[in-house]
Write an enzyme that holds these catalytic residues in place. Structure first.
Site, PDB file in Angstrom:
ATOM      1  N   GLY A 190       0.806  -1.210   0.000  1.00  0.00           N
ATOM      2  CA  GLY A 190       0.000   0.000   0.000  1.00  0.00           C
ATOM      3  C   GLY A 190       0.841   1.261   0.000  1.00  0.00           C
ATOM      4  CG  ASP A 191       3.603   4.256   1.424  1.00  0.00           C
ATOM      5  OD1 ASP A 191       4.287   4.797   0.531  1.00  0.00           O
ATOM      6  OD2 ASP A 191       3.112   4.892   2.372  1.00  0.00           O
ATOM      7  CG  ASP A 192       7.058   4.921  -1.689  1.00  0.00           C
ATOM      8  OD1 ASP A 192       6.296   5.137  -2.655  1.00  0.00           O
ATOM      9  OD2 ASP A 192       7.402   5.815  -0.885  1.00  0.00           O
TER      10      ASP A 192
END
Ligand code: NAG
Ligand code: NAG
Ligand code: NAG
Ligand code: NAG
Ligand code: NAG
Ligand code: NAG
Ligand code: NAG
Ligand code: NAG
Length: 477
Positions: free
Chosen positions: A264-266
């Site tokens: 859900g992020d980098d």
């Protein structure tokens, strides 16, 4: 009595037991015979590591119960504190056998291996009393979620040397939904735990594991050096908050390879501290290599440099990397107040499919720890090289926003072929406050990155980093 004991051992996942057993004369000889027999039967229980261990024990020796319900926090703490006594005598490995092992946070020790069998699942406790608190990181000055303090990570280590966390693809499940809900509701008084955090340490290996649903970031080496991260499968829902895959933070000599990350992020976020706290701490991330990474992250980057980069980021080499349905590829995120630099970044060989941006640099990321940042602390972004890129189904080729009065310089982009979506944006290359050159790039780049008449390739270092030459040994369980 003795023969059944041997059979029983063969079926368990014990290898050496603690060597005290071996010293016990004839029992020791028989145990050694059993070991030889077991080796023949379990050839596959081998693993590669920076170092093998003389002593070995199983979590169940210390009261561990793998029923998915009983807390094993004390068993882990007791086992590791026991095995820490062997640090100066060849080190020790702790084997987690098949089963579901519920646990809160525990600390690692030096000259130590945590080995997860392929059918072992560590389940992170959702009982907050199982998570001690730690002071905030000095290079951040505050917690990311909540200003005061932070929960210790599930697996934590500080001031260590020679630590291995590995397995035959065993699983660590952070059971993050509890934390994500509390984060969304603003109910957290401390910053969420990470899954694995190693601080002020060297000679670290984290490999061949499946990591799922971390409460926040997954793997966070910080203020450390000589780190190998290999063969991780990292999975979290693409809408889960701040579930970064791997965050090398103020680290020197790091090798990340063969990882598959959906988050859900980098997927990888390279960092080095935040505004005035990071500038004061002054520890860069440098000499980092990332190879054969595959990333899926629709709202984030395959590799982000920043946004916390106030100790500096330099000499990052990324090669043979793939992103699918990801917002951007190798993105720079920074802001006025960050200071320091991002320089000597080399990217070679990117295969991209379904991307919002192929190239994205942001000089106005904002996100300050507090109003105390120095508006005169301008980051120096220079020497950013990309070559050999193929991309399909792209919305924008590039959005490159430098800082007014502080342009991002030395940008080099060569041999790039971008195919656009059915409904691409009209302005494919939107560039402000950047300087550089391009060669053989389709669609044609912006005027600030002019195409040179004579074709060239952007540089990529030919030398190897010391961490790339580290050979792993074959160890057995
Ligand atoms: C991880 O597993 C792969 C395939 O099973 C193996 O080739 C590799 O050596 C292992 N790496 C480590 C560090 O254990
Ligand atoms: C470690 O645990 C083993 C097995 O329970 C025990 O025999 C030994 O005394 C312990 N060693 C230390 C140093 O605590
Ligand atoms: C783990 O280490 C941290 C930092 O040294 C310490 O504060 C904490 O009490 C330790 N936890 C345990 C269970 O020993
Ligand atoms: C760990 O190392 C850091 C940096 O060298 C040092 O400041 C700190 O006091 C050490 N902590 C412990 C518990 O030894
Ligand atoms: C490890 O397990 C994950 C999840 O089950 C799987 O997708 C991956 O292919 C496995 N990796 C290896 C090397 O077996
Ligand atoms: C292409 O990208 C769009 C988003 O821009 C996406 O909806 C679509 O599924 C992608 N098509 C393919 C074939 O991957
Ligand atoms: C940025 O760093 C480069 C390379 O280290 C250096 O040549 C240049 O002078 C720096 N620019 C500024 C504005 O400090
Ligand atoms: C181009 O980038 C600038 C600066 O980030 C932005 O304000 C502008 O809206 C962008 N233009 C288009 C057409 O996307």
């Amino acid at each position: 009595m003795k023969k059944p004991a041997c059979v029983e051992l063969r079926n368990s996942y014990v290898i050496g037991i603690i060597s005290i057993v071996l010293i016990l004369g004839s029992v020791g000889v028989r145990e050694a015979e059993c070991r030889v027999a077991r080796r023949k039967h379990q050839k596959n229980l081998e693993y590669s590591a920076i170092d093998c261990r003389k002593h070995s024990a199983v979590l169940t020796d210390f009261g561990g119960i793998g029923d998915g319900k009983t807390s094993n926090t004390k068993a882990f703490q007791y086992a590791i504190s026991n095995l820490s006594h062997y640090a100066s005598d060849g080190g020790a490995q702790l084997i987690v056998p098949p089963g579901k092992w519920l646990t809160g946070s525990f600390n690692l020790t030096s000259h130590f291996t945590l080995f997860l069998h392929k059918d072992a699942v560590l389940l992170a406790s959702q009982d907050e009393s199982e998570w001690p608190s730690l002071p905030v990181l000095p290079s951040y000055g505050r917690g990311r979620d909540a200003g005061e303090g932070r929960f210790s990570s599930l697996i934590f280590g500080t001031n260590l040397t020679d630590v291995v966390i590995t397995g035959n693809n065993g699983t660590i499940d952070g059971q993050g939904s509890y934390w994500w809900d509390k984060f969304h509701k603003g109910e957290l008084k401390l910053t969420r735990p990470y899954m694995i955090e190693i601080m002020y340490s060297d000679h670290i290996q984290i490999s061949n594991l499946t990591l799922v649903n971390s409460p926040s970031w997954f793997v966070h080496p910080i203020y450390s050096s000589d780190i190998i991260i290999q063969g991780l499968t990292i999975l979290a829902p693409v809408d889960s908050p701040n579930t970064d895959g791997i965050d090398p933070d103020s680290c020197t000599n790091t090798r990340v390879e063969d990882c598959y990350i959906v988050s859900g992020d980098d997927c990888v976020a390279v960092k080095s501290g935040w505004d005035e706290y990071g500038i004061k701490f002054g520890m860069p991330t440098q000499h980092l290599t990332i190879r054969r990474l595959t990333c899926i992250s629709p709202d984030s980057a395959m590799i982000a440099l920043g946004s916390e980069m106030s100790g500096g980021i330099r000499d990052v080499r990324a090669e043979d990397i793939t992103a699918i349905n990801t917002q951007s590829a190798v993105r720079i995120k920074t802001a006025v107040g960050r200071g320091a630099y991002v320089k000597d970044i080399f990217v070679k060989g990117m295969t991209l499919n379904t991307m919002k941006y192929v190239f994205w640099m942001t000089g106005s990321y904002g996100s300050h720890p507090d109003p105390g940042f120095d508006p005169k602390a301008l980051p120096n972004i220079t020497g950013i090289n990309y070559r050999d890129v193929t991309a399909d189904n792209v919305t924008y080729s590039a959005r490159l926003d430098g800082i007014s009065g502080d342009p991002f310089t030395g940008i080099c982009i060569s041999n790039v072929n971008i195919k656009l979506t059915e409904k691409p944006k009209e302005l494919q290359w939107n560039c402000t406050d950047v300087e550089g050159i391009t060669s053989n790039v389709t669609p044609k780049a912006c005027a600030l990155l002019p195409e040179k008449e004579e074709k060239f390739e952007c540089p990529f270092p030919e030398d190897k980093l010391p961490i790339e030459s580290v050979q792993l040994k074959t160890c057995s369980v």
